[in-house]
Design an enzyme around this catalytic site. Sequence first.
Site, short mmCIF file in Angstrom:
data_model
loop_
_atom_site.label_atom_id
_atom_site.label_comp_id
_atom_site.label_asym_id
_atom_site.label_seq_id
_atom_site.Cartn_x
_atom_site.Cartn_y
_atom_site.Cartn_z
N LYS A 1 0.85 -1.19 0.00
CA LYS A 1 0.00 0.00 0.00
C LYS A 1 0.88 1.23 0.00
O LYS A 1 1.98 1.26 0.58
CB LYS A 1 -0.97 0.00 1.20
CG LYS A 1 -0.33 0.11 2.59
CD LYS A 1 -0.10 1.52 3.07
CE LYS A 1 0.56 1.54 4.45
NZ LYS A 1 1.05 2.88 4.84
N ASP B 1 -4.18 -0.75 9.46
CA ASP B 1 -4.15 -0.74 8.00
C ASP B 1 -4.81 -1.97 7.37
O ASP B 1 -5.01 -2.02 6.16
CB ASP B 1 -2.70 -0.69 7.49
CG ASP B 1 -2.07 0.69 7.65
OD1 ASP B 1 -2.82 1.67 7.84
OD2 ASP B 1 -0.83 0.78 7.59
#
Length: 278
Positions: A8, A132
């Site tokens: 990410k 996350d």
Amino acid sequence: MTEFAYAKLNITLEVGEKRSDGYHNLRSVMTSASLHDTLMVEKAETVTLACNRPDLPTDGRNLAVKAALAFFEKTGMAGGCRLGLTKRIPSEAGLGGGSSDAAAVLRALRILYVPEMPMEELESIGALVGSDVPYCVRGGTVLCESRGELLTSLPAMPKCWYVIVKPSEAFSTGKMYGEIDAKNPVRQYTTGAVVEALEKGCLSSVAAHISNTFEQVIPAESDVCAIRQQLLAHGALGAMMSGSGSAVFGIFNSAEAAQVAATALLSKSWQIFLAESV
């Protein structure tokens, strides 16, 4: 079955004030890059993990194992899984490697054990594993708020290529948050501009508005600034540290331009990765 765990990137990362629960309010546009770990997931009676990196733990300290245990506890399903993890995403880089591994395990277990489970429920299990992880369960380009668990899907990142550079240094996420609390840096509120640019599909405008609060508290001796300058000098539309670091990514509008920049930086003592938007 096989699941890819994509890195990410934080296109924006606005770190707000510390909350009463110890977390910080965040506002971040996250997106996925093609750099990935690979998870092999197989039904078994217990949860076990084998990894190609002998320096990484394979017990409950590993987020992939933690995610599997949380899945079986929350669903009440009997059984386990045998996990095989091939790491490519560098650790302590701000690229969400561990969180993405955890998310890949959750997606695989949903398919193997309870395919009717809504994805929102899977994301809520992910929130128990790490901030996350809900984003990594969903993937794509997403606005993440609160401590990361409030997700709003956005238009896809315009097609682009990334050069991701990981210096030898590593930053402790906890220490970086502590630096923000101590120094109270000026916040850059560019997330709204990035969302608007995504809605228009304008890559140059996205790149022009990237920002990260953590960049204001990096150690003075860090290579991050030098890496960013090198990426920009070699044609990046924008360059910034991801997450709490220490990896820096540059955004390019062609594979050829990204390759030229990556080749130019190979002479440095940094890890270099080429990736594209996914």
